[in-house]
Design an enzyme around this catalytic site. Structure first.
Site, short mmCIF file in Angstrom:
data_model
loop_
_atom_site.label_atom_id
_atom_site.label_comp_id
_atom_site.label_asym_id
_atom_site.label_seq_id
_atom_site.Cartn_x
_atom_site.Cartn_y
_atom_site.Cartn_z
N CYS A 1 84.71 38.34 90.48
CA CYS A 1 86.05 37.90 90.07
C CYS A 1 87.05 38.98 90.49
CB CYS A 1 86.12 37.72 88.56
SG CYS A 1 84.96 36.47 87.96
N ARG B 1 74.09 19.59 84.17
CA ARG B 1 73.87 19.40 82.75
C ARG B 1 74.42 18.07 82.26
NH1 ARG B 1 76.01 23.75 78.45
NH2 ARG B 1 77.96 22.67 78.77
N TYR B 2 75.51 17.62 82.90
CA TYR B 2 76.14 16.36 82.52
C TYR B 2 75.94 15.39 83.68
CZ TYR B 2 78.50 19.43 79.19
OH TYR B 2 78.77 20.36 78.21
N LYS C 1 79.43 20.08 75.41
CA LYS C 1 80.80 20.14 74.90
C LYS C 1 81.09 18.99 73.95
CE LYS C 1 82.92 22.16 79.04
NZ LYS C 1 81.81 22.06 80.02
N CYS D 1 84.36 36.46 78.92
CA CYS D 1 83.64 35.60 79.86
C CYS D 1 82.42 34.94 79.21
CB CYS D 1 83.20 36.39 81.08
SG CYS D 1 82.38 35.34 82.30
N ARG E 1 80.12 33.39 80.85
CA ARG E 1 78.97 33.38 81.75
C ARG E 1 78.51 34.79 82.07
NH1 ARG E 1 80.40 29.21 85.63
NH2 ARG E 1 79.43 27.61 84.33
N ASP F 1 82.74 30.92 73.21
CA ASP F 1 81.30 30.69 73.04
C ASP F 1 80.60 31.86 72.35
OD1 ASP F 1 81.23 28.13 74.21
OD2 ASP F 1 81.29 29.04 76.21
N ASP G 1 81.55 24.30 73.03
CA ASP G 1 80.33 24.09 73.80
C ASP G 1 79.19 24.51 72.87
OD1 ASP G 1 78.74 23.46 76.02
OD2 ASP G 1 80.15 24.43 77.39
N CYS H 1 87.24 39.01 82.70
CA CYS H 1 87.72 38.70 81.35
C CYS H 1 86.64 39.13 80.37
CB CYS H 1 87.93 37.20 81.18
SG CYS H 1 88.80 36.43 82.55
N ARG I 1 78.61 14.99 86.60
CA ARG I 1 79.22 16.17 87.19
C ARG I 1 78.27 17.35 87.19
NH1 ARG I 1 80.33 14.64 82.18
NH2 ARG I 1 81.65 15.86 80.77
#
Ligand SMILES: *Cc1c(COP(=O)(O)O)cnc(C)c1O
Ligand code: SF4
Length: 341
Positions: free
Chosen positions: A95, A82-83, A310, A102, A104, A266, A303, A99, A86
């Site tokens: 995981c 996306r960037y 971001k 999360c 995602r 988010d 974001d 969390c 990176r």
């Protein structure tokens, strides 16, 4: 030693004495490591508990499941570009503990599984064709739920295809499952620590997560010369007060972990009850900036929805342009003028 998902599940079930793997009200599984379970107090407002124990409000489906439009920016099934300089590789959806905040959720805990050999090769082929990419985030899920063999293979192929890549090791496991970082794993990391550097990216959200075990796990990376950076998420009832964040950031820096980002939570489905309004976040950021050194201060970052990317949020001290001069406010609310040229 944990070398497979089966071992891992057996381990977690054994050490907790009971299976902590249940259906939760949303699609994100409930899994809490023994290490974290021991840190929680049995009251609803416990800041560690709030991060890992599901809440019925997760059933609220009013937000998007992929507000960052990561699917649109995926260039292979596992690689998000996306960037420009990176990219992020989704190494697994698993995981050690999930969390509830999360970001995602479209992917995490969906049983997509560990990255396959073929998917590693595909990502490596893309990376070798795109030498504008300088940094690769190894993320997921949590990359350290992968077996040692798979990690060894992943590092080997990535180093082979792009020796120069900076590899960010993004993991919550130093907080949630610090015993994962044993001699055998650290030897594998040390063996692949050539060419572009490894960087450790942690997620600690509350000072209570910085236990002796977790600090020791991070220290194992530091002792290999791998620097550590922390990404927190601003969470209601967890760390949405200045004293808690101040204590967290001071403690992080003291333990040689640079506070990097403080993320606005988010607009992801099922996380609304944990979100802090942006304007409140800005107030917290401003007070935190007064109290913390430049090095201890994270960047409050949002974001933006629909894949906007971001951006950093902070009070703008440049308030006006007046003829040949720019007008600034000081931290104490005074004004100062500075020539334009
Ligand atoms: C956040 C993010 C990055 C890294 O961004 P930095 O600002 O460099 O930390 C890279 N790729 C994706 C998809 C991201 O979401
Ligand atoms: S460790 Fe990361 S990927 Fe896993 S549930 Fe937490 S925020 Fe999501």
């Amino acid at each position: 030693m944990i070398t497979s998902r089966k071992d891992l599940e057996a381990h977690i079930h054994l050490t907790t004495g009971e299976a902590r793997w249940f259906d939760s009200p949303s699609s994100l599984p409930l899994l809490i490591s023994d290490h974290l379970a021991k840190l929680m107090e049995d009251r609803e407002d416990d800041p560690i508990r709030r991060q890992f124990v599901p809440d019925i409000r997760e059933c609220d489906t009013s937000c998007s499941i992929d507000p960052l439009a990561e699917v649109d920016h995926s260039v292979t099934s596992r690689l998000i570009h996306r960037y420009g300089h990176r990219a992020a590789l989704l190494t697994t959806d698993r995981c050690f503990s999930y969390c509830r905040h999360c970001f995602r959720r479209r992917f995490t805990g969906t049983d997509t599984g560990a990255i396959s050999d073929e998917e590693i090769d595909k990502a490596a082929a893309y990376l070798s064709r795109h030498d504008e990419i300088h940094e690769l985030l190894l993320t997921g899920g949590d990359m350290f739920t992968l077996s040692n063999e798979r990690l060894d293979r992943l590092f080997g192929i990535l180093r082979q295809s792009r020796e120069d890549l900076v590899l960010r090791l993004c993991t919550r496991a130093v907080a949630s499952f610090p015993s994962r970082f044993d001699d055998e794993l650290m030897d594998i990391i040390a063996r692949h620590d050539h060419g572009g550097p490894f960087l450790l990216l942690t997620q600690f959200n509350h000072p209570g997560e910085l236990t002796r075990e977790s600090i020791d796990a991070v220290r194992r990376f530091l002792s290999l010369g791998i620097p550590a950076f922390n990404q927190s998420v601003l969470l209601r009832g967890v760390n949405d007060d200045v004293d808690t964040l101040e204590e967290l950031c001071v403690k992080l820096l003291y333990n040689r972990i640079k506070p990097y980002y403080l993320f606005q939570c988010d607009l992801v489905q099922g996380t609304g009850h944990l979100r802090v309004p942006v304007e409140r976040g800005l107030e917290i950021e401003q007070e935190l900036r007064r109290r913390l050194s430049g090095l201890a201060m994270p960047q409050y970052t949002i974001d933006l929805p629909e894949g906007g990317g971001k951006v950093i949020l902070t009070k703008d001290h440049l308030v006006a342009a007046d003829g040949d001069e720019l007008v600034f406010t000081t931290l104490d609310g005074d004004t100062r003028r500075y020539p334009r040229a």
